[in-house]
Design a protein around this motif. Structure first.
Motif, short mmCIF file in Angstrom:
data_model
loop_
_atom_site.label_atom_id
_atom_site.label_comp_id
_atom_site.label_asym_id
_atom_site.label_seq_id
_atom_site.Cartn_x
_atom_site.Cartn_y
_atom_site.Cartn_z
N ARG A 86 -3.90 0.42 -3.06
CA ARG A 86 -3.48 -0.53 -4.11
C ARG A 86 -1.96 -0.60 -4.15
O ARG A 86 -1.28 0.38 -3.90
N PHE A 87 -1.48 -1.77 -4.50
CA PHE A 87 -0.05 -1.96 -4.74
C PHE A 87 0.13 -3.04 -5.79
O PHE A 87 -0.80 -3.78 -6.09
N GLN A 88 1.32 -3.10 -6.37
CA GLN A 88 1.60 -4.09 -7.39
C GLN A 88 2.54 -5.15 -6.83
O GLN A 88 3.54 -4.83 -6.18
N VAL A 89 2.19 -6.41 -7.10
CA VAL A 89 3.05 -7.52 -6.70
C VAL A 89 4.25 -7.50 -7.65
O VAL A 89 4.08 -7.51 -8.87
N PRO A 90 5.47 -7.46 -7.13
CA PRO A 90 6.64 -7.43 -8.01
C PRO A 90 6.71 -8.67 -8.90
O PRO A 90 6.30 -9.76 -8.49
N SER A 91 7.22 -8.51 -10.10
CA SER A 91 7.32 -9.65 -11.02
C SER A 91 8.32 -10.68 -10.51
O SER A 91 8.30 -11.83 -10.94
N SER A 92 9.17 -10.30 -9.57
CA SER A 92 10.15 -11.23 -9.00
C SER A 92 9.61 -11.97 -7.78
O SER A 92 10.34 -12.77 -7.17
N ALA A 93 8.35 -11.75 -7.40
CA ALA A 93 7.77 -12.39 -6.20
C ALA A 93 7.72 -13.90 -6.37
O ALA A 93 7.34 -14.41 -7.43
N GLN A 94 8.10 -14.60 -5.33
CA GLN A 94 8.08 -16.06 -5.33
C GLN A 94 6.73 -16.55 -4.80
O GLN A 94 6.10 -15.87 -4.00
N PRO A 95 6.28 -17.73 -5.22
CA PRO A 95 5.03 -18.28 -4.70
C PRO A 95 5.08 -18.45 -3.18
O PRO A 95 6.11 -18.81 -2.62
N GLY A 96 3.98 -18.14 -2.53
CA GLY A 96 3.89 -18.27 -1.08
C GLY A 96 2.82 -17.36 -0.52
O GLY A 96 2.13 -16.65 -1.25
N THR A 97 2.70 -17.35 0.81
CA THR A 97 1.73 -16.51 1.49
C THR A 97 2.48 -15.39 2.21
O THR A 97 3.46 -15.66 2.91
N TYR A 98 2.03 -14.16 2.02
CA TYR A 98 2.71 -12.99 2.57
C TYR A 98 1.72 -12.16 3.38
O TYR A 98 0.56 -12.03 3.02
N GLU A 99 2.24 -11.56 4.46
CA GLU A 99 1.41 -10.72 5.31
C GLU A 99 1.50 -9.27 4.85
O GLU A 99 2.59 -8.72 4.72
#
Length: 173
Positions: A86-99
């Motif tokens: 498990r990991f947390q998506v940072p609140s600063s993450a921008q919309p998009g697709t990530y590998e």
């Protein structure tokens, strides 16, 4: 006339054997691929990854740096062949697709895609406000104006019926 059925059947048999014995490469969506839950997450969400690619070692290290996250550890899951992390998506993450990349402790690597959106993937957005279609709504929502419009339609309907009735009896208009 000759038929080529025996050769065609032999070719199909060879192809079937080749397909069933072909190696499965991690990250190609087959057995052993990386499953990402939820696949569409919002900033701040906790994401779970699951794979069977690590085999008997059932562990590994995950890398979520593409989305701005930290490294995370995969441990044996509830099923014998699973490795889960498990990991947390940072609140600063921008919309998009990530590998998202996982390196198995016994060697090998597997990848999966995470889509980051603006809103929460779990909450539904309800529409608000009026729909501007250009049709209707000329009087607004005032009950007095609505009643006046209904009364005008009723008078017009009654007058039209009376005129049609007179014409049918031959009295003219």
């Amino acid at each position: 006339m000759r038929t080529r059925r025996p050769q065609t059947a032999a070719a199909l048999a060879v192809a079937a054997v080749a397909l069933t014995t072909a190696p499965v490469f991690a990250g190609e969506g087959g057995a052993g691929g990386l499953k990402v839950y939820p696949a569409n997450a919002s900033p701040g969400a906790t994401v779970t990854v699951d794979t069977t690619a690590c085999g008997a070692h059932r562990g590994g290290t995950g890398d979520a740096s593409a989305v701005g996250g930290d490294a995370f550890t995969l441990a044996p899951g509830a099923r014998a062949e699973d490795a889960v992390g498990r990991f947390q998506v940072p609140s600063s993450a921008q919309p998009g697709t990530y590998e998202i990349v996982v390196k198995c402790s016994g060697g090998g690597q597997v990848t999966g895609d995470l889509m980051v959106g603006l809103g929460s993937s779990r909450e539904q957005v309800q529409p608000r406000g009026h729909v501007k279609t250009g049709v209707g709504g000329a009087l607004g929502t005032d009950p007095v104006k609505t009643a006046a419009g209904v009364a005008a339609l009723a008078v017009a309907a009654a007058g039209g019926t009376w005129l049609l009735h007179r014409r049918a009896r031959g009295e003219g208009i």
